[in-house]
Design a protein around this motif. Structure first.
Motif, PDB file in Angstrom:
ATOM      1  N   LEU A 400       0.748  -1.501  -0.272  1.00 40.56           N
ATOM      2  CA  LEU A 400      -0.503  -0.068  -0.229  1.00 40.56           C
ATOM      3  C   LEU A 400       0.945   1.417  -0.462  1.00 40.56           C
ATOM      4  N   PRO A 401       1.888   1.070  -1.001  1.00 46.77           N
ATOM      5  CA  PRO A 401       2.632   2.523  -0.868  1.00 46.77           C
ATOM      6  C   PRO A 401       1.816   3.757  -1.547  1.00 46.77           C
ATOM      7  N   GLY A 402       2.213   4.865   0.121  1.00 40.90           N
ATOM      8  CA  GLY A 402       1.602   6.118  -0.054  1.00 40.90           C
ATOM      9  C   GLY A 402       0.094   6.271   0.777  1.00 40.90           C
ATOM     10  N   GLU A 403      -0.379   4.922   1.632  1.00 41.67           N
ATOM     11  CA  GLU A 403      -1.786   4.875   2.069  1.00 41.67           C
ATOM     12  C   GLU A 403      -1.292   5.120   3.073  1.00 41.67           C
ATOM     13  N   THR A 404      -1.642   5.400   4.403  1.00 47.21           N
ATOM     14  CA  THR A 404      -1.187   6.014   5.478  1.00 47.21           C
ATOM     15  C   THR A 404      -3.073   6.122   6.039  1.00 47.21           C
ATOM     16  N   LEU A 405      -2.465   6.090   7.750  1.00 45.65           N
ATOM     17  CA  LEU A 405      -3.237   5.826   9.109  1.00 45.65           C
ATOM     18  C   LEU A 405      -3.652   7.082   9.652  1.00 45.65           C
ATOM     19  N   PRO A 406      -4.247   7.322   9.879  1.00 38.49           N
ATOM     20  CA  PRO A 406      -4.791   8.777  10.864  1.00 38.49           C
ATOM     21  C   PRO A 406      -3.773   8.206  12.407  1.00 38.49           C
ATOM     22  N   THR A 407      -3.297   8.922  13.206  1.00 43.06           N
ATOM     23  CA  THR A 407      -2.706   8.192  14.590  1.00 43.06           C
ATOM     24  C   THR A 407      -2.772   9.845  15.334  1.00 43.06           C
ATOM     25  N   LYS A 408      -2.240   9.283  16.534  1.00 45.72           N
ATOM     26  CA  LYS A 408      -2.300  10.583  17.642  1.00 45.72           C
ATOM     27  C   LYS A 408      -0.646  10.108  18.201  1.00 45.72           C
ATOM     28  N   GLN A 428      19.385   3.260  23.258  1.00 45.50           N
ATOM     29  CA  GLN A 428      20.600   3.005  23.856  1.00 45.50           C
ATOM     30  C   GLN A 428      19.243   2.294  24.806  1.00 45.50           C
ATOM     31  N   GLY A 429      18.618   2.260  25.335  1.00 45.39           N
ATOM     32  CA  GLY A 429      18.112   2.618  26.161  1.00 45.39           C
ATOM     33  C   GLY A 429      18.048   1.115  26.770  1.00 45.39           C
ATOM     34  N   GLU A 430      16.803   0.080  27.868  1.00 49.37           N
ATOM     35  CA  GLU A 430      16.332  -1.259  28.472  1.00 49.37           C
ATOM     36  C   GLU A 430      15.413  -1.079  28.070  1.00 49.37           C
ATOM     37  N   PRO A 431      14.463  -1.576  27.317  1.00 46.37           N
ATOM     38  CA  PRO A 431      14.351  -1.837  25.932  1.00 46.37           C
ATOM     39  C   PRO A 431      14.973  -0.446  24.891  1.00 46.37           C
ATOM     40  N   PRO A 432      15.758  -0.800  24.091  1.00 41.09           N
ATOM     41  CA  PRO A 432      15.809   0.112  22.988  1.00 41.09           C
ATOM     42  C   PRO A 432      14.610   0.729  22.440  1.00 41.09           C
ATOM     43  N   VAL A 433      13.900   1.951  22.082  1.00 41.25           N
ATOM     44  CA  VAL A 433      12.579   1.799  21.870  1.00 41.25           C
ATOM     45  C   VAL A 433      12.978   3.146  20.723  1.00 41.25           C
ATOM     46  N   ILE A 434      12.781   2.719  18.902  1.00 41.28           N
ATOM     47  CA  ILE A 434      13.041   3.699  18.325  1.00 41.28           C
ATOM     48  C   ILE A 434      11.495   4.496  18.011  1.00 41.28           C
ATOM     49  N   GLY A 435      12.133   5.712  17.812  1.00 39.11           N
ATOM     50  CA  GLY A 435      10.658   6.569  16.856  1.00 39.11           C
ATOM     51  C   GLY A 435      11.178   7.002  15.736  1.00 39.11           C
ATOM     52  N   LEU A 442      10.949  14.564  18.536  1.00 39.23           N
ATOM     53  CA  LEU A 442      10.539  13.194  18.142  1.00 39.23           C
ATOM     54  C   LEU A 442       9.504  12.066  18.595  1.00 39.23           C
ATOM     55  N   LEU A 443       8.901  11.589  17.232  1.00 37.45           N
ATOM     56  CA  LEU A 443       7.545  11.359  17.776  1.00 37.45           C
ATOM     57  C   LEU A 443       7.688  10.269  17.877  1.00 37.45           C
ATOM     58  N   LEU A 444       6.951   9.656  18.785  1.00 43.73           N
ATOM     59  CA  LEU A 444       5.915   7.794  18.896  1.00 43.73           C
ATOM     60  C   LEU A 444       5.204   7.880  18.641  1.00 43.73           C
ATOM     61  N   ASP A 445       4.597   6.587  18.077  1.00 45.00           N
ATOM     62  CA  ASP A 445       3.592   5.987  17.949  1.00 45.00           C
ATOM     63  C   ASP A 445       2.658   5.224  18.339  1.00 45.00           C
ATOM     64  N   PRO A 446       1.609   5.023  19.007  1.00 41.70           N
ATOM     65  CA  PRO A 446       1.422   3.983  19.860  1.00 41.70           C
ATOM     66  C   PRO A 446       0.804   2.935  19.141  1.00 41.70           C
ATOM     67  N   ARG A 447       0.653   2.903  17.538  1.00 35.75           N
ATOM     68  CA  ARG A 447      -0.010   1.854  16.536  1.00 35.75           C
ATOM     69  C   ARG A 447       0.895   0.802  16.467  1.00 35.75           C
ATOM     70  N   THR A 448       2.372   0.727  15.993  1.00 37.31           N
ATOM     71  CA  THR A 448       2.808  -0.333  16.431  1.00 37.31           C
ATOM     72  C   THR A 448       3.013  -0.638  17.574  1.00 37.31           C
ATOM     73  N   VAL A 449       3.347   0.006  18.834  1.00 34.89           N
ATOM     74  CA  VAL A 449       3.997  -0.531  19.995  1.00 34.89           C
ATOM     75  C   VAL A 449       2.864  -1.720  21.312  1.00 34.89           C
ATOM     76  N   LEU A 450       3.535  -2.335  21.046  1.00 39.20           N
ATOM     77  CA  LEU A 450       2.140  -3.787  21.749  1.00 39.20           C
ATOM     78  C   LEU A 450       1.615  -3.250  23.009  1.00 39.20           C
ATOM     79  N   PRO A 451       0.317  -3.769  23.262  1.00 39.09           N
ATOM     80  CA  PRO A 451      -0.335  -3.035  24.126  1.00 39.09           C
ATOM     81  C   PRO A 451       1.062  -3.812  26.001  1.00 39.09           C
ATOM     82  N   GLU A 452       1.492  -4.827  25.933  1.00 43.70           N
ATOM     83  CA  GLU A 452       2.085  -5.089  26.406  1.00 43.70           C
ATOM     84  C   GLU A 452       3.779  -4.809  27.116  1.00 43.70           C
TER      85      GLU A 452
END
Ligand code: PLP
Length: 468
Positions: A400-408, A428-435, A442-452
């Motif tokens: 789905l190139p170019g397709e996006t989903l609205p997020t917070k 370099q955190g424990e665990p590493p977080v990639i934003g 620096l933007l962090l998107d909850p959509r791809t972060v698993l609930p746990e």
């Protein structure tokens, strides 16, 4: 005379520095290093110690002074941690890119993980027929599922989609020609280029049309007795906009049929669900390609299918059987862990529970309100440097190139250090977080972060902000 004296002086300084270097035995007898040797092994640690001393010796010869013992010990411990950490290390994907190839594409469902664990822990009937007590076939665990889900006559699964395509070209078109539209002779990423794969297979690429416009007549003109196959490639990671044309699937199918030339369709993603029900553009599905009459369809296991790494070929039995018989199939075979996870993933589709069980579909279908709730909870835990903004998540992974989903998004503004510095701290955190970084935030998107992963993410975040 003066020059000689300076030289002599330098020599004696080097000598005294070398004498100051501790012996291997002395380093090994240090409590810290003894503990390291206990955790790993004396042999392994000895090699690190020797290497570190050798490094110091080289540095001394180039005019540096001998490093303090403290530094030497620290370097050895640091190397041990770096070299002997079991990898790949888990990271939290807060980029908002659901199928992030560098971060391992699709996370598996609970059921797929359980299946994988069971296959890993003991023996299984991988290639064993329990009824007859004789040799079985590893494809049996997934072939009927794939055929049922897609309506195909036959299926074959190998290591990944790139190898599936290589295998098909080798088995069906070696030393002959394969016709590809110029606009589809593309690079998918990670070095997978259609022209290169064709070359590797021993088939000859014949490009037709132009980058933006190709007609069915272009195909007709170029086909000869040397033509072995028509290859259609879903341009899965870019869009050509404006003055474009390509023949419909129907036109290609009827051309292939009338001239008895096999039509291969590389779909890339293997999306079994209708994406328009989730507000996305339509993504071609394997089942509709089969229904229309494509001879062989290729897709990945770990893109929108949401399973493990695998290359799946479905289609007419005649062609599938030719692939199965080719010697390369053995070299490219799927391993038992991925096979077990793939079967469990396919079962979710049979049970019509994919959107609620398969992580990539859960991410796609998460309502905006619950994303906002999580972003707000993160912001509360983090403090004044955080705000919530509206943004976009992407599918990624050649779908789905170019397709996006609205997020917070949680947006972190810079403190004393740069925003790159903060991003590095998180990595370099424990665990590493990639934003991701946009406009000095620096933007962090909850959509791809698993609930746990919420708690571990906040742990890394708090530590990073504390020290920045
Ligand atoms: C991703 C992709 C591939 C490569 O698949 P792998 O499973 O990564 O080997 C091939 N073709 C297309 C169109 C793709 O999108």
């Amino acid at each position: 005379m003066l020059k000689l004296n300076i030289r002599k002086e330098a020599m004696s300084k080097i000598d005294s520095n070398l004498r100051n270097l501790p012996s291997v035995d002395k380093v090994l007898s240090h409590q810290e290093i003894k503990e390291l040797a206990e955790e790993y092994s004396r042999e392994a640690v000895l090699a690190l110690v020797r290497k570190e001393i050798e490094k110091a010796r080289v540095a001394i010869h180039s005019g540096q002074s001998s490093p303090p013992l403290r530094e030497l010990l620290q370097n050895i411990r640091h190397s041990a941690e770096l070299l002997w950490r079991a990898g790949p290390q888990p990271v939290i994907n807060a980029t908002g890119v659901i199928l992030h190839t560098n971060l391992g594409r699709a996370p598996l469902s609970q059921e797929a993980m359980t299946a994988l664990n069971q296959a890993a822990a003991g023996y299984s009937n991988l290639e064993y027929d329990l009824l007859g007590g004789e040799r079985g076939n590893r494809m049996e665990h997934v072939e009927h599922l794939l055929c049922q889900l897609t309506g195909a006559e036959g299926a074959l699964v190998v290591n990944n989609n790139a190898s599936a395509i290589l295998l098909a070209l080798k088995a069906l078109a070696e030393n002959r020609e394969v016709v590809v539209s110029r606009g589809e002779a593309v690079e998918i990423g990670g070095g997978f280029r259609i022209p290169d794969v064709l070359r590797q297979s021993g088939a000859q690429l014949v490009e037709v049309g132009t980058t933006n416009r190709t007609y069915i007549g272009d195909y007709e003109q170029i086909i000869s007795e040397k033509t072995a196959a028509l290859l259609k490639v879903h341009t899965s990671n870019f869009k050509v906009m404006g003055f474009t044309y390509s023949p419909s699937l129907e036109e290609l199918i009827s051309l292939g049929r009338s001239l008895q030339i096999v039509l291969l369709y590389d779909l890339g993603s293997g999306c079994l669900l209708d994406t328009t029900q989730f507000g996305l553009a339509p993504e071609p599905t394997p089942q509709e390609s089969i229904a229309r009459g494509v001879d062989l369809v290729f897709f990945s296991g770990d893109k929108l299918l949401g399973g493990p790494q695998a290359g799946i070929v479905i289609g007419k039995e005649e062609w599938i059987n030719q692939l199965k018989r080719h010697p390369l199939t053995r070299a490219l075979r799927i391993d038992k862990l991925c096979l077990a996870a793939l079967a469990a993933t396919l079962l979710h589709y049979i049970k019509e529970e994919a959107p609620s069980k398969i992580p990539v579909w859960c991410m796609i279908t998460t309502p905006l309100s619950s994303l906002e709730q999580r972003a707000l909870a993160w912001a509360e835990a983090v403090g004044e440097r955080a705000t919530i903004i509206t943004g976009e998540s992407t599918i990624g992974g050649g779908s789905l190139p170019g397709e996006t989903l609205p997020t917070k998004l949680l947006a972190l503004s810079r403190g004393e250090e740069s925003i790159d510095g903060l991003a590095q701290r998180l990595r370099q955190g424990e665990p590493p977080v990639i934003g991701r970084i946009e406009e000095d935030r620096l933007l962090l998107d909850p959509r791809t972060v698993l609930p746990e992963e919420d708690e571990p993410l906040l742990n890394t975040l708090r530590n990073a902000l504390k020290s920045s």
